[in-house]
Write a protein that holds these residues in place. Structure first.
Motif, PDB file in Angstrom:
ATOM      1  N   ALA A   1      19.555  96.255  87.632  1.00 56.94           N
ATOM      2  CA  ALA A   1      19.292  97.592  87.079  1.00 56.94           C
ATOM      3  C   ALA A   1      19.198  98.652  88.163  1.00 56.94           C
TER       4      ALA A   1
ATOM      5  N   VAL B   1      22.522  99.900  89.807  1.00 62.21           N
ATOM      6  CA  VAL B   1      23.348 100.713  88.912  1.00 62.21           C
ATOM      7  C   VAL B   1      22.992 102.183  89.051  1.00 62.21           C
ATOM      8  N   PHE B   2      21.694 102.497  89.093  1.00 64.60           N
ATOM      9  CA  PHE B   2      21.267 103.891  89.204  1.00 64.60           C
ATOM     10  C   PHE B   2      21.342 104.398  90.635  1.00 64.60           C
TER      11      PHE B   2
ATOM     12  N   ASN C   1      28.483  99.494  80.064  1.00 65.75           N
ATOM     13  CA  ASN C   1      27.271  99.432  79.240  1.00 65.75           C
ATOM     14  C   ASN C   1      26.491 100.729  79.412  1.00 65.75           C
ATOM     15  N   TRP C   2      25.458 100.884  78.603  1.00 61.81           N
ATOM     16  CA  TRP C   2      24.775 102.171  78.532  1.00 61.81           C
ATOM     17  C   TRP C   2      23.999 102.501  79.805  1.00 61.81           C
ATOM     18  N   LYS C   3      23.677 101.501  80.628  1.00 67.59           N
ATOM     19  CA  LYS C   3      23.002 101.786  81.902  1.00 67.59           C
ATOM     20  C   LYS C   3      23.876 102.669  82.789  1.00 67.59           C
TER      21      LYS C   3
ATOM     22  N   ALA D   1      23.241 106.416  84.208  1.00 73.42           N
ATOM     23  CA  ALA D   1      23.308 106.690  85.647  1.00 73.42           C
ATOM     24  C   ALA D   1      24.193 107.895  85.948  1.00 73.42           C
TER      25      ALA D   1
END
Length: 344
Positions: free
Chosen positions: A125, A128-129, A204-206, A210
């Motif tokens: 996680a 990704v950001f 995906n929504w992550k 981001a």
């Protein structure tokens, strides 16, 4: 009488501009709907409608909400971001061939991202950001290098020197990336090779979360600076005479362009030519005034990437063609055409 005539012409231009923006928006909606129906597992329009209202099967919900919709949204955001970035670069450099891909900005962002994903799993996680931030660092350093090499104190920013410097820097970074790929494991090499070709890999929504803050913050700022871009297009002497702080405004707009390009590259890979085609299409349809040109470029870029991604998923099912390759098939001939027409 002359003032009334000028006002009427200006009103007609605005009406035409709003009509073009509306048509582009409608085309994006149509492409969005078609893209939701396109894939190895086909969903009919009725299946999509039922699934959107939570009346579809569990499998249909998984396909639409977890795989297709995030990818479609990212395609739209990436297309808009890259096109506006290209429009800014063309405005501040007065170079019709400027583009974050051609000038090496995308390559600089890609180099840092590639270094990062070589050592960390892309599914975690936090990374990704962190990817847009790292891409921004790479794009910013590359932009600073290109700007410093192309800018001459007594001559300003030469469009030809900027283009040639950007191409040379991009070639050097691309060579470094190829050397680095030789040290990767087979699995990571496959991922990096696909990423370098320009694949919408953040599905995906992550990845949407981001990218979204960068687009939401930077696009309104750039639209707000549309008048400044109009002034910079007049040349340094004229802009200075009109009271514009050229260096300050140019650096701020360049930072916005780098931020848009870097954040988009972090989730889409090396998609080129969007920043070239989007602004040129908008300029042909609406004209050179950035109040209308910037939103037109954003919509044209979003439409281009969305259509290219949909075609890439459809042509060779069940395999996929990277979106960047589909865009390049359109963009490379168009770049050569513009280069042949260029007088610089």
């Amino acid at each position: 009488m002359q003032n009334l005539s000028d006002a009427a012409v200006e009103r007609r231009k605005k009406s035409w501009g709003f009509m073009v923006l509306s048509i582009l928006g409608i085309l994006i909606i149509i492409a969005f709907i078609i893209s939701m129906n396109t894939g190895y597992i086909r969903l009919s329009p009725m299946d999509v409608i039922r699934t959107l209202f939570r009346m579809g099967t569990e499998k249909q919900s998984l396909i639409l909400f977890d795989f297709r919709l995030p990818r479609i949204v990212i395609s739209v955001l990436v297309g808009a971001g890259l096109a506006v970035s290209g429009c800014i670069m063309q405005g501040i450099s007065r170079n019709a061939l400027a583009d974050p891909g051609i000038l090496g900005i995308n390559a600089g962002a890609g180099l840092v991202v590639m270094l990062f994903i070589s050592f960390y799993p892309t599914t975690a996680a936090a990374p990704v950001f962190l990817l847009p931030v790292l891409a921004l660092v790479g794009a910013g350093l590359t932009a600073a290098l290109i700007y410093s090499l192309a800018y001459k104190k007594h001559q300003g920013l030469s469009p030809t020197r900027l283009l040639l410097t950007g191409i040379a820097v991009a070639a050097g970074i691309s060579a470094a990336m190829i050397v680095l790929t030789l040290r990767l494991s087979p699995d990571k090499y496959q991922f990096v090779a696909t990423w370098m070709a320009g694949s919408i890999w953040g599905t995906n929504w992550k990845f949407v979360l981001a990218l979204l803050p960068w687009i939401v913050i930077l696009l309104p700022y750039v639209f707000y600076k549309a008048r400044v871009l109009n002034v910079l297009n007049l040349g340094e002497q004229t802009a200075t005479g009109l009271g514009a702080a050229i260096e300050k405004e140019r650096l701020l707009l360049l930072a916005a362009a780098v931020g848009l390009a870097g954040s988009c590259v972090a989730v889409s890979g090396g998609i080129g030519f969007v920043g070239l085609i989007g602004p040129h299409l908008g300029r042909r349809l609406i004209g050179p005034k950035h109040q209308m040109l910037l939103p037109a470029s954003a919509l044209a870029g979003a439409l281009l990437v969305l259509v290219a991604d949909t075609l890439g998923r459809w042509i060779l099912q069940p395999s996929e063609i990277p979106t960047g390759i589909v865009v390049a098939v359109i963009g490379a001939p168009y770049f050569l055409y513009l280069l042949a027409k260029s007088k610089t």
